[in-house]
Write a protein that holds these residues in place. Sequence first.
Motif, short mmCIF file in Angstrom:
data_model
loop_
_atom_site.label_atom_id
_atom_site.label_comp_id
_atom_site.label_asym_id
_atom_site.label_seq_id
_atom_site.Cartn_x
_atom_site.Cartn_y
_atom_site.Cartn_z
N ASP A 29 0.85 -1.19 0.00
CA ASP A 29 0.00 0.00 0.00
C ASP A 29 0.89 1.24 0.00
N GLU A 30 0.38 2.32 -0.59
CA GLU A 30 1.15 3.57 -0.75
C GLU A 30 2.46 3.27 -1.49
N ALA A 31 2.37 2.45 -2.51
CA ALA A 31 3.56 2.01 -3.24
C ALA A 31 4.21 3.14 -4.04
N GLN A 32 3.53 4.29 -4.17
CA GLN A 32 4.14 5.41 -4.89
C GLN A 32 5.34 5.96 -4.12
N ASN A 33 5.47 5.59 -2.85
CA ASN A 33 6.60 6.05 -2.05
C ASN A 33 7.88 5.27 -2.35
N LEU A 34 7.75 4.17 -3.09
CA LEU A 34 8.93 3.39 -3.44
C LEU A 34 9.75 4.11 -4.51
N THR A 35 11.04 3.97 -4.44
CA THR A 35 11.91 4.53 -5.47
C THR A 35 11.97 3.58 -6.65
N VAL A 36 12.59 4.01 -7.73
CA VAL A 36 12.78 3.14 -8.89
C VAL A 36 13.57 1.90 -8.47
N GLU A 37 14.57 2.11 -7.62
CA GLU A 37 15.37 0.97 -7.14
C GLU A 37 14.52 0.04 -6.27
N GLY A 38 13.62 0.64 -5.47
CA GLY A 38 12.74 -0.17 -4.64
C GLY A 38 11.78 -1.01 -5.47
N LEU A 39 11.23 -0.40 -6.52
CA LEU A 39 10.33 -1.14 -7.40
C LEU A 39 11.06 -2.27 -8.11
N GLU A 40 12.31 -2.04 -8.46
CA GLU A 40 13.08 -3.08 -9.12
C GLU A 40 13.32 -4.25 -8.17
N GLU A 41 13.54 -3.93 -6.89
CA GLU A 41 13.72 -5.00 -5.92
C GLU A 41 12.42 -5.77 -5.73
N VAL A 42 11.29 -5.06 -5.77
CA VAL A 42 9.99 -5.71 -5.69
C VAL A 42 9.82 -6.66 -6.87
N ARG A 43 10.18 -6.19 -8.06
CA ARG A 43 10.04 -7.02 -9.26
C ARG A 43 10.86 -8.30 -9.13
N MET A 44 12.04 -8.18 -8.55
CA MET A 44 12.93 -9.34 -8.46
C MET A 44 12.34 -10.43 -7.56
N LEU A 45 11.39 -10.06 -6.70
CA LEU A 45 10.75 -11.08 -5.87
C LEU A 45 10.00 -12.09 -6.73
N THR A 46 9.49 -11.62 -7.88
CA THR A 46 8.76 -12.53 -8.76
C THR A 46 9.68 -13.53 -9.44
N ASN A 47 10.99 -13.32 -9.38
CA ASN A 47 11.93 -14.27 -9.98
C ASN A 47 11.95 -15.59 -9.21
#
Length: 333
Positions: free
Chosen positions: A184-202
């Motif tokens: 929630d409130e994911a707009q507070n994540l940085t580009v680097e944070g979103l990339e780390e989130v994406r890597m969880l799907t790996n």
Amino acid sequence: MDRSHYLPKAAWYKCALSKDSPVVRNRGIANPRETKIKFDKSEGSRGNMASSDAFYLDFFGLDRRPFTLLPDPGFMFWSPLHKRGYSVLQYGIMSCAPITVLTGEIGAGKTTLIQHLLSEIEDSITVGLISNAQGGRGELLQWVLNALGLPLGNDPSYVQMFQQLQDFLVSEYAEGRRVVLIFDEAQNLTVEGLEEVRMLTNINSNTDELIQLILVGQPELRDLILNPKMRQLTQRVAASFHLERMDEESVENYIRHRMKVAGGTGAEFTERACRQIFQQTKGVPRLVNQFCDFALLYAWTNETKMVDEEIVGQVVKDGVYFGGNSLEREMTI
């Protein structure tokens, strides 16, 4: 493993939430914001304050405040937009979408939809809720482990935390369960944070999803995801929806719905008053709540059980509706 003792520090939903849960109802938790007071009319003075649980509730025959600013699934109003938004959330989970995105302006009802989703989640799904997550590499992973109720060791390395998460996901999968992480409130994540989130799907296997992500945030989140640097993340978004503001008809239905849920008739607001409230709030649910709360207060102090154009005009003239300032600023930008 029983992780129920992690509830105070983490949003842990190991199974479907009970309808009586305070997480769903928001009634069993003491909240100073909802302390109710009212003017002492017995002395003919509106300047004296008397402690009471009634406020304007008794005057209108209500059993609770219909327009609080805190999200409450008990007041859930299914506008056409909210129906479609909720359907997309359900589709994302049922279709095992790697990433589902829900965006909307401040006060659009995103958190209420998420709370309703949590109240109806299937027993076969483990959910971790993460709000306002921030930080650099490794810190986000700590948020994830905490949300899932997984204890952190003393100063664990990134590799150790990632392995702990992976082991947990495999263990849940072996038990026939899926894991859903809601940011929630994911707009507070940085580009680097979103990339780390994406890597969880790996962590997912070729044929089965061990973990699904739901990103919820303000419109800026869409801009972040559409950043050219986020191409890999964008391609994994299988379902998305943007909650627009309510139209005039929906605002009127919304007001009447909340009044009925609170024990009223739904006819306490005139049609013209609803139209003016729409004009003042531009259809943002949270602002509608704020304005209507003041409108009921003004009607009560005027000893009239009908919120009409005159009451709405008084609220506007006195400037007590502070939320409108954000809309005025928006118009000037």
